[in-house]
Design a protein around this motif. Sequence first.
Motif, mmCIF file in Angstrom:
data_model
loop_
_atom_site.group_PDB
_atom_site.id
_atom_site.type_symbol
_atom_site.label_atom_id
_atom_site.label_comp_id
_atom_site.label_asym_id
_atom_site.label_seq_id
_atom_site.Cartn_x
_atom_site.Cartn_y
_atom_site.Cartn_z
ATOM 1 N N ARG A 82 0.837 -1.189 0.000
ATOM 2 C CA ARG A 82 0.000 0.000 0.000
ATOM 3 C C ARG A 82 0.878 1.247 0.000
ATOM 4 N NH1 ARG A 82 -3.554 -0.641 -2.742
ATOM 5 N NH2 ARG A 82 -4.132 1.485 -2.189
ATOM 6 N N PHE A 83 1.562 1.438 -1.090
ATOM 7 C CA PHE A 83 2.396 2.618 -1.237
ATOM 8 C C PHE A 83 1.598 3.723 -1.918
ATOM 9 C CE2 PHE A 83 5.404 -1.008 -1.566
ATOM 10 C CZ PHE A 83 6.115 -0.768 -0.406
ATOM 11 N N GLY A 84 2.059 4.949 -1.746
ATOM 12 C CA GLY A 84 1.437 6.048 -2.457
ATOM 13 C C GLY A 84 1.937 6.100 -3.890
ATOM 14 N N PRO A 85 1.230 6.809 -4.770
ATOM 15 C CA PRO A 85 1.655 6.910 -6.165
ATOM 16 C C PRO A 85 3.051 7.511 -6.288
ATOM 17 C CG PRO A 85 -0.572 7.741 -5.899
ATOM 18 C CD PRO A 85 -0.029 7.532 -4.520
ATOM 19 N N MET A 86 3.800 7.048 -7.288
ATOM 20 C CA MET A 86 5.098 7.636 -7.625
ATOM 21 C C MET A 86 4.943 8.416 -8.922
ATOM 22 S SD MET A 86 8.049 4.827 -6.721
ATOM 23 C CE MET A 86 7.373 3.498 -7.722
ATOM 24 N N VAL A 703 12.248 3.281 -19.060
ATOM 25 C CA VAL A 703 11.926 2.927 -17.683
ATOM 26 C C VAL A 703 10.796 3.818 -17.185
ATOM 27 C CG1 VAL A 703 13.677 4.492 -16.719
ATOM 28 C CG2 VAL A 703 12.882 2.542 -15.360
ATOM 29 N N ILE A 704 9.942 3.261 -16.325
ATOM 30 C CA ILE A 704 8.836 4.033 -15.768
ATOM 31 C C ILE A 704 8.596 3.626 -14.322
ATOM 32 C CG2 ILE A 704 7.093 2.402 -16.621
ATOM 33 C CD1 ILE A 704 5.261 4.889 -17.057
ATOM 34 N N ALA A 705 8.254 4.610 -13.479
ATOM 35 C CA ALA A 705 7.897 4.359 -12.084
ATOM 36 C C ALA A 705 6.448 3.879 -12.031
ATOM 37 C CB ALA A 705 8.059 5.629 -11.258
ATOM 38 N N CYS A 706 6.212 2.786 -11.308
ATOM 39 C CA CYS A 706 4.877 2.159 -11.267
ATOM 40 C C CYS A 706 4.378 2.132 -9.829
ATOM 41 C CB CYS A 706 4.929 0.738 -11.824
ATOM 42 S SG CYS A 706 5.762 0.599 -13.409
ATOM 43 N N GLY A 707 3.935 3.257 -9.335
ATOM 44 C CA GLY A 707 3.556 3.337 -7.931
ATOM 45 C C GLY A 707 2.089 3.129 -7.652
ATOM 46 N N GLY A 708 1.252 3.136 -8.689
ATOM 47 C CA GLY A 708 -0.179 3.106 -8.470
ATOM 48 C C GLY A 708 -0.767 4.477 -8.728
#
Length: 726
Positions: A82-86, A703-708
């Motif tokens: 349950r991380f916050g969006p990146m 590359v891409i950050a996938c935080g939600g």
Amino acid sequence: MRNESISLLSGISLKCAVLTSGLCFILSCHSGDEKKKYDSWTVTGGTKENMRYSSLKHIDTNNVDRLTVAWIYHSEQQDDRRFGPMQCNPIIAGNILYGVSPRLKLFAIDAATGIEKWSFDPADSLQNKTWTRRSINMNRGVAYWEEGDDKRIIYTVGSVAFAVNAVTGRLIPEFGTDGGINLHKGLDRDEHTVGVTPTSPVMIYKNLFFLSGLVSEATPGHIRAFDVKTGEQKWIFHTIPYPGEPGYETWEDTTAYRHMGSANSWSGFSLDEKRGILFAGTGNPTNDFYGGNRIGHGLYGNCVLAIDALTGKLIWHYQTVHHDVWDMDISSPPVLITLERNGKKIDAVAQSTKTGFIFIFERETGEPLFPVEERPVPTDSEIPGEQLSPTQPYPLLPKPFARQLLTEHDLNTLVSDSSYQDIKKRFQSYRSTGMFTPPGTQGTIILPGYDGGGEWGGPSVDPETNILYVNANEMAWVLNIVENKPDKKNTTQLQAGVSLYQRHCMSCHGPERLGSGDYPSIVGIEKKYNTRQFSELLSTGRRMMPAFNHLSKEAQHAIAVFLLDIKSQHNLPYTGHIESMGQKPSYGSTGYNKFLTKEGYPAISPPWGTLNAINLNTGEYEWKVPLGEFEALKEKGIPTTGRENYGGSVVTAGGVLFIGATADGKFRAYNKRTGKLLWETALPAPGVATPSVYSVNGKQYVVIACGGSKWGGPSSDSYVAFGLPD
């Protein structure tokens, strides 16, 4: 930290391997320095022009469908999903990739393998320091600077700007105080009453770096320059002008510079290094929806600014919305381009906006390169004290990339008849006369919505063709204005808490505390926080929530009494002042509320998200396609509808445009010439971030950050890199 290596890729380009060094030299010279600078990604957005373009072309339209995962890097130690969006756009310097985790840890990893070199946790440094308390907010990137062996990463966490050794991951003690500077200082306001939490990366020019950032409503969004070596503040540009400064006359309130907040450049900067010009876009002054206490055009709110980077002196400005009461901030950095006009090259600035307009200016003078008309707009506000601008600027070209008017004919007919009748009835009760419909108590349609049109991801531009690519939201929202009750003398803690909540919290969390838009419900918050924890939350902020240091301790405690339902203190007398800063607005809003069907779909007809290609030389569209999909609608045979999207695109010389951004959690590649979808893959969680494109040892990666996302669903701490198989 964990690293998952899936089909780890290495190797060098076969083309370069078979060429002689002489031929390589000829090819390099032919490409020129201008093209070569687009081979790397050492700055957020690729270069300081923020074009989000890569001249790499190993990955092209013929082979992009063969992409596989090169590596996955997990940026947090805890096994907590349950991380916050990146929203970070990582940078690559010396084959090292630098990025930020969901909890704002800075990390350095091998850009070819994803193997960690080091990580820096700001929580370890903030616990016993005097900079400020920690505020957990978004981070959209970091900045790299070097001089000989001195290599630094400048990045912000809450109200602290850090200088971290890029080789070791340790703080640089001679910067600021033990490696950090308190951004609450240097604003000509009491540092205990302001809140500054930059979310976009700083911009660096020579030995200076520049920032503004997300601010609390009592904090001005002034743009400041700091020494990259020492952290010393070198200059400040007042986005709310002081007496004697240009723009001061645009405020009827002659004391606005003392108490008014915002007009901040929260979306970041672009830089013309040759000319030494810093470009910025700003948001509106506080508050977002009522301007009765800030009558006038209110410079420099909602402006594109050109500032001398060495001195902080204004070169030119252009206001894209006058007296904004619709929250139409400039939401992305300007893009620096060179256009073709009558056989001549013209250095220009392109600014996409929430309104769906693109403004294009000559870079040195600010003169529009396509005609802009000041058109009459409605001014019949029902709200006492409001004085709307009688005109607003409308560029004639390019045409808007998002719809700006919702009529009954534009309502969603994909739903059941009962659902359609429901949205039709609600729509008929609202006022909807276009983009600049005066806000009112009956409900006002906001289209484009609070999140655009264009959002913080901004556009990408191909410098070879001057085609601009921009993703857009097409979501209608509903604005309801309510009157804030006047202060009461001899009021109780509970009464004060309710009144303060209405003034400072209701616009995000709603009148019933059920949340609105992208802001969560806070019903039952007493089960999560005790009084001390809640007080710390108000003082520091968290993610999208800014700090409320401008409120007195008495005011913060009264809000706690109300929200935490501390019954033993409900009837105790309140001794503070409900009005805590200068002139407070008499009106506020009930929150950020999307206009949705019963099923949760947008009440407007599709498309709900689009990807647009616009030729900036002519102002004409090349193509437009829906971006994103709802699987449930797709299974019913409904064509692609598009979805809400946040984060931008990257375009390459290989003919490919890469973009994540969508709520459906897909990563996609399009043919940049036609808009045809070439490849897509599911990410661990939505990638609401802009990708980065780079090369290591001749091999190209994206590359891409996938935080939600802000919409719920899966979250992750992963950065995912793709490349072609060997």
